[in-house]
Design an enzyme around this catalytic site. Structure first.
Site, PDB file in Angstrom:
ATOM      1  N   GLY A  72      -5.099  -7.423   1.623  1.00 36.11           N
ATOM      2  CA  GLY A  72      -4.944  -8.642   0.810  1.00 36.11           C
ATOM      3  C   GLY A  72      -6.189  -9.042   0.041  1.00 36.11           C
ATOM      4  O   GLY A  72      -6.458 -10.226  -0.140  1.00 36.11           O
ATOM      5  N   CYS A 131      -2.574  -3.698  -6.684  1.00 29.65           N
ATOM      6  CA  CYS A 131      -2.609  -4.025  -5.254  1.00 29.65           C
ATOM      7  C   CYS A 131      -1.221  -4.468  -4.807  1.00 29.65           C
ATOM      8  O   CYS A 131      -0.681  -5.445  -5.332  1.00 29.65           O
ATOM      9  CB  CYS A 131      -3.624  -5.134  -4.972  1.00 29.65           C
ATOM     10  SG  CYS A 131      -3.570  -5.632  -3.234  1.00 29.65           S
TER      11      CYS A 131
HETATM   12  C1  SIN Z   1      -5.796  -4.669  -0.275  1.00 26.03           C
HETATM   13  O1  SIN Z   1      -6.841  -5.342  -0.327  1.00 26.03           O
HETATM   14  O2  SIN Z   1      -4.752  -5.132   0.181  1.00 26.03           O
HETATM   15  C2  SIN Z   1      -5.792  -3.246  -0.771  1.00 26.03           C
HETATM   16  C3  SIN Z   1      -6.189  -3.162  -2.176  1.00 26.03           C
HETATM   17  C4  SIN Z   1      -5.238  -2.375  -3.005  1.00 26.03           C
HETATM   18  O3  SIN Z   1      -4.392  -1.655  -2.477  1.00 26.03           O
HETATM   19  O4  SIN Z   1      -5.319  -2.458  -4.234  1.00 26.03           O
END
Ligand code: SIN
Length: 304
Positions: A72, A131
């Site tokens: 996240g 993301c």
């Molecule tokens: C995340 O922070 O959830 C992962 C980042 C991403 O997959 O872009």
């Protein structure tokens, strides 16, 4: 002697190996283990305008040949990254770093990118429109050619350094998204981010990840990433950075034959902290084994 160097949007890399964002922190964690100046560069932890606590835990689920994460976009916020993380990094990293930028609105992407653009150590801005773990931002910009184009246009207007847009595989036609970004002046694209996935705990009968689902990465996704890199390479003229399941020098060469100018290594760093060092050290011998003198000459070779 073989030549491992490549040119990524006007900046020469001694080799194409780049630890992927979210798997290498802000660099210093790994600098305790080895001299990270041996890397081509690295993409630092996804950074947003405001600090973010991230998603509830559990955030990780193990899978065969990979893992699911739902972090996240946890990060201290761009101002702290600029005032604390980058000065610390510059004490032991003498190359340009790739700044990974997350966001929840077009304005936020542009503002965050513009602040990082002014930092001397930043060489490229990697704009994460992919993301899968946040609501109202991230991947929602990367699943529509129109939205992807809008983010690209706004960021390009706000910065001077090369802009690389990080693309989502959770789409029908990733080449169409890449072309939309290229049309608004993107200097490169990187792909793929993680694939949406899910695991269920048989004891509780509930999803393992608190957020129910997350992004699947690791060696299992390599053939999918390779196919998408090749699709995008065939559709655009800007450099493509290949990401997804890369864990060996052979994988790096395969990605480059598919069309990648440089290659990011993600989940492998979480399994083996020396993964990138091992890959870089293995590259010259692996090139010799396959009669390759210069890596930059093999980019897209599978299409010839
Ligand atoms: C995340 O922070 O959830 C992962 C980042 C991403 O997959 O872009």
């Amino acid at each position: 002697m073989v030549d491992t160097s490549v040119d990524l949007c006007g900046i020469r890399l001694s080799n194409p190996v780049i630890p992927a964002s979210g798997t290498f922190g802000y660099g210093y964690e790994f600098a305790e283990l080895y001299d990270i100046n041996m890397l081509g560069t690295f993409s630092f932890k996804g950074t947003t305008l405001q600090p973010r606590f991230g998603n509830p835990t559990p955030r990780i689920a193990e899978c065969t040949a990979g893992m699911i994460n739902s972090v996240g976009l946890q990060n201290p916020g761009v101002d702290k990254v600029i005032s604390e993380e980058l000065p610390r990094l510059s004490r032991f990293f003498n190359k340009k770093v790739m700044a990974n930028v997350g966001g929840f609105s077009i304005e936020e992407y542009a503002e965050c990118a513009s602040r990082l653009d002014k930092c001397d150590i930043v060489g490229w801005l990697e704009i994460n429109i992919s993301c899968p773990n946040v609501h109202g931002g991230g991947m929602s910009f990367g699943t529509s050619p129109l939205a992807a184009a809008e983010v690209t246009r706004a960021v390009k207007k706000a910065v001077n350094k090369p802009v690389i847009i990080k693309l989502s595989p959770n789409v029908t036609d990733i080449a169409a998204i890449a072309s939309a970004c290229e049309g608004e002046g993107a200097d490169g694209v990187s792909l793929i981010n993680t694939l949406l996935g899910m695991r269920i705990d048989l004891k509780t009968k509930k999803p393992i990840i608190a957020n129910r689902k997350g992004g699947f990465s690791g060696e299992a996704i390599f053939p999918i990433a390779l196919r998408m890199v090749n699709d995008v390479y065939s559709a655009v003229k800007i450099p493509v950075v290949g990401i997804g399941g890369v864990a060996s020098a052979e994988n790096v060469i395969e990605m480059m034959l598919a069309g990648a100018t440089a290659v990011e290594v993600g989940a492998a760093n979480l399994v083996e902290p020396f993964a990138c060092k091992n890959i870089i050290e293995a590259l010259p011998l692996t090139m010799e084994k396959y009669n390759i003198n210069s890596l930059s000459e093999i980019i897209g070779g599978a299409n010839g």
